[in-house]
Scaffold this motif. Sequence first.
Motif, PDB file in Angstrom:
ATOM      1  N   PHE A 117       0.787  -1.365   0.070  1.00  0.00           N
ATOM      2  CA  PHE A 117       0.054  -0.091  -0.011  1.00  0.00           C
ATOM      3  C   PHE A 117       0.799   1.184   0.044  1.00  0.00           C
ATOM      4  O   PHE A 117       0.699   2.080  -0.784  1.00  0.00           O
ATOM      5  CB  PHE A 117      -1.061  -0.160   1.157  1.00  0.00           C
ATOM      6  CG  PHE A 117      -1.900   0.987   1.349  1.00  0.00           C
ATOM      7  CD1 PHE A 117      -3.267   0.876   1.026  1.00  0.00           C
ATOM      8  CD2 PHE A 117      -1.571   2.272   1.691  1.00  0.00           C
ATOM      9  CE1 PHE A 117      -4.328   1.829   0.848  1.00  0.00           C
ATOM     10  CE2 PHE A 117      -2.614   3.393   1.978  1.00  0.00           C
ATOM     11  CZ  PHE A 117      -3.979   2.973   1.341  1.00  0.00           C
ATOM     12  N   ALA A 118       2.066   1.236   0.887  1.00  0.00           N
ATOM     13  CA  ALA A 118       2.567   2.369   1.072  1.00  0.00           C
ATOM     14  C   ALA A 118       3.502   2.734  -0.092  1.00  0.00           C
ATOM     15  O   ALA A 118       3.664   3.948  -0.637  1.00  0.00           O
ATOM     16  CB  ALA A 118       3.400   2.529   2.245  1.00  0.00           C
ATOM     17  N   GLN A 119       4.166   1.689  -0.749  1.00  0.00           N
ATOM     18  CA  GLN A 119       4.855   1.851  -2.138  1.00  0.00           C
ATOM     19  C   GLN A 119       4.010   2.915  -3.019  1.00  0.00           C
ATOM     20  O   GLN A 119       4.730   3.649  -3.695  1.00  0.00           O
ATOM     21  CB  GLN A 119       5.326   0.373  -2.817  1.00  0.00           C
ATOM     22  CG  GLN A 119       6.431  -0.130  -1.902  1.00  0.00           C
ATOM     23  CD  GLN A 119       6.616  -1.705  -2.432  1.00  0.00           C
ATOM     24  OE1 GLN A 119       5.995  -1.916  -3.513  1.00  0.00           O
ATOM     25  NE2 GLN A 119       7.260  -2.524  -1.917  1.00  0.00           N
ATOM     26  N   LEU A 120       2.760   2.496  -3.195  1.00  0.00           N
ATOM     27  CA  LEU A 120       2.312   3.287  -4.313  1.00  0.00           C
ATOM     28  C   LEU A 120       1.727   4.596  -3.733  1.00  0.00           C
ATOM     29  O   LEU A 120       1.632   5.522  -4.400  1.00  0.00           O
ATOM     30  CB  LEU A 120       1.015   2.594  -4.926  1.00  0.00           C
ATOM     31  CG  LEU A 120      -0.110   3.113  -5.813  1.00  0.00           C
ATOM     32  CD1 LEU A 120       0.967   3.439  -6.882  1.00  0.00           C
ATOM     33  CD2 LEU A 120      -0.979   2.189  -6.160  1.00  0.00           C
ATOM     34  N   ALA A 121       1.379   4.612  -2.310  1.00  0.00           N
ATOM     35  CA  ALA A 121       0.874   5.646  -1.894  1.00  0.00           C
ATOM     36  C   ALA A 121       2.099   6.874  -1.799  1.00  0.00           C
ATOM     37  O   ALA A 121       1.797   8.149  -2.178  1.00  0.00           O
ATOM     38  CB  ALA A 121       0.589   5.649  -0.305  1.00  0.00           C
ATOM     39  N   GLN A 122       3.176   6.709  -1.650  1.00  0.00           N
ATOM     40  CA  GLN A 122       4.138   7.606  -1.561  1.00  0.00           C
ATOM     41  C   GLN A 122       4.640   8.195  -3.016  1.00  0.00           C
ATOM     42  O   GLN A 122       4.773   9.113  -3.120  1.00  0.00           O
ATOM     43  CB  GLN A 122       5.685   6.699  -1.246  1.00  0.00           C
ATOM     44  CG  GLN A 122       5.619   6.369   0.473  1.00  0.00           C
ATOM     45  CD  GLN A 122       6.677   5.281   0.824  1.00  0.00           C
ATOM     46  OE1 GLN A 122       7.419   4.750  -0.054  1.00  0.00           O
ATOM     47  NE2 GLN A 122       6.864   5.325   2.143  1.00  0.00           N
ATOM     48  N   ARG A 123       4.403   7.344  -3.954  1.00  0.00           N
ATOM     49  CA  ARG A 123       4.540   7.731  -5.404  1.00  0.00           C
ATOM     50  C   ARG A 123       3.613   9.019  -5.539  1.00  0.00           C
ATOM     51  O   ARG A 123       3.975   9.870  -6.538  1.00  0.00           O
ATOM     52  CB  ARG A 123       4.339   6.618  -6.403  1.00  0.00           C
ATOM     53  CG  ARG A 123       5.327   5.550  -6.482  1.00  0.00           C
ATOM     54  CD  ARG A 123       4.905   4.871  -7.680  1.00  0.00           C
ATOM     55  NE  ARG A 123       5.854   3.638  -7.734  1.00  0.00           N
ATOM     56  CZ  ARG A 123       5.843   2.642  -8.833  1.00  0.00           C
ATOM     57  NH1 ARG A 123       5.297   3.129  -9.678  1.00  0.00           N
ATOM     58  NH2 ARG A 123       6.758   1.834  -8.932  1.00  0.00           N
ATOM     59  N   HIS A 124       2.303   9.156  -4.936  1.00  0.00           N
ATOM     60  CA  HIS A 124       1.555   9.962  -5.366  1.00  0.00           C
ATOM     61  C   HIS A 124       1.373  10.980  -4.073  1.00  0.00           C
ATOM     62  O   HIS A 124       0.164  11.710  -4.159  1.00  0.00           O
ATOM     63  CB  HIS A 124      -0.037   9.405  -5.564  1.00  0.00           C
ATOM     64  CG  HIS A 124       0.139   8.588  -7.000  1.00  0.00           C
ATOM     65  ND1 HIS A 124       0.200   9.267  -8.193  1.00  0.00           N
ATOM     66  CD2 HIS A 124       0.343   7.174  -6.965  1.00  0.00           C
ATOM     67  CE1 HIS A 124       0.300   8.014  -9.267  1.00  0.00           C
ATOM     68  NE2 HIS A 124       0.601   6.900  -8.377  1.00  0.00           N
ATOM     69  N   ARG A 125       2.189  11.049  -3.131  1.00  0.00           N
ATOM     70  CA  ARG A 125       2.212  11.818  -1.974  1.00  0.00           C
ATOM     71  C   ARG A 125       0.704  11.674  -1.337  1.00  0.00           C
ATOM     72  O   ARG A 125       0.173  12.732  -0.789  1.00  0.00           O
ATOM     73  CB  ARG A 125       2.555  13.134  -2.367  1.00  0.00           C
ATOM     74  CG  ARG A 125       2.777  14.227  -0.986  1.00  0.00           C
ATOM     75  CD  ARG A 125       3.261  15.496  -1.650  1.00  0.00           C
ATOM     76  NE  ARG A 125       3.411  16.321  -0.377  1.00  0.00           N
ATOM     77  CZ  ARG A 125       2.428  17.348  -0.031  1.00  0.00           C
ATOM     78  NH1 ARG A 125       1.515  17.441  -0.941  1.00  0.00           N
ATOM     79  NH2 ARG A 125       2.655  17.861   1.119  1.00  0.00           N
TER      80      ARG A 125
END
Length: 322
Positions: A104-112
Amino acid sequence: MEFRLIDRIRELTAQPRDDVRLGIGDDAAVLAVPAGQELVVAIDTMVEGTHFLPGTTPADLGWKALAVNLSDLAAMGATPAWALLALTLPKADASFVDGFAEGFAQLAQRHRLALVGGDTTGGPLCISVAVHGFVPPGQALTRAGAQVGDEVLVTGTLGDALAGLYALREPPHDDRRRAALRQSLIERLTRPEPRVAAGIALRGLASACVDISDGLLADLGHICDASGVGAGLEAAQLPRSPALRELHGEDKSIQLALGGGDNYELCFTVPPERLAAALSALAETGCPVTRIGRIVEGRDVRVRAADGGALAVTMKGWEHFA
């Protein structure tokens, strides 16, 4: 377990956002919509056995649960900001929690994107994510607005995810090349890339837009229904990956591209006079795009084969509760 899950994801998705006045840790979040922006909200649920196979890795589930929602924001031309997560687990499982949180966090970080709240409970494995994003007033993309003569385009390639599902259900293959091709299709199923930058680039250029979750024919049909138009597609122009074509051949790859769900690409329409600007804007994002047809009079979606005749469609797309 509930606090471990939420705390773990909060640690991994921590974002210094001024619009989060109060995040995780209270009974509810307090959020501030920035001045001059409209709020776009979407929610999706994934149920084991219906939306993903038993045995899917927790990290892939974490990624995809967020990706399918970000794809909805992309289709609206919205910039992601916040998310809420509700997770139902059959049992307390620390390794599952850690894996899910990392994906979840890997993708969330990409989009702030900041996780601002959540809940866990016991029961059959089920994941619900709600996302919130921003768009300037009056610039949200919708399914309505396509006009006769508009060009129909899609991002990326189509059909890979369903082919990936087929690959998961097949026994392992000894041929290394075939195994590599199958794995590339499986990754399109388990780790879809939401086209957020493309959706933002299409603001003010696309006349209508939808994300392809249920299949091209079904989702383009939503545009046609909302806009009161029809569409004519060219089968030969459908973008298909080399892996899909090699493993399934020309005819079946076309059917998969038309009816296969879980693509999470964008299908959109553009007036001819704005086509060059749209292609230029998308090129700056690095997102591949293909023209596949045109909006026509009528209400249905028709597909023309390479020989000029009507193509018989054998796959219509996903239908909920069918």
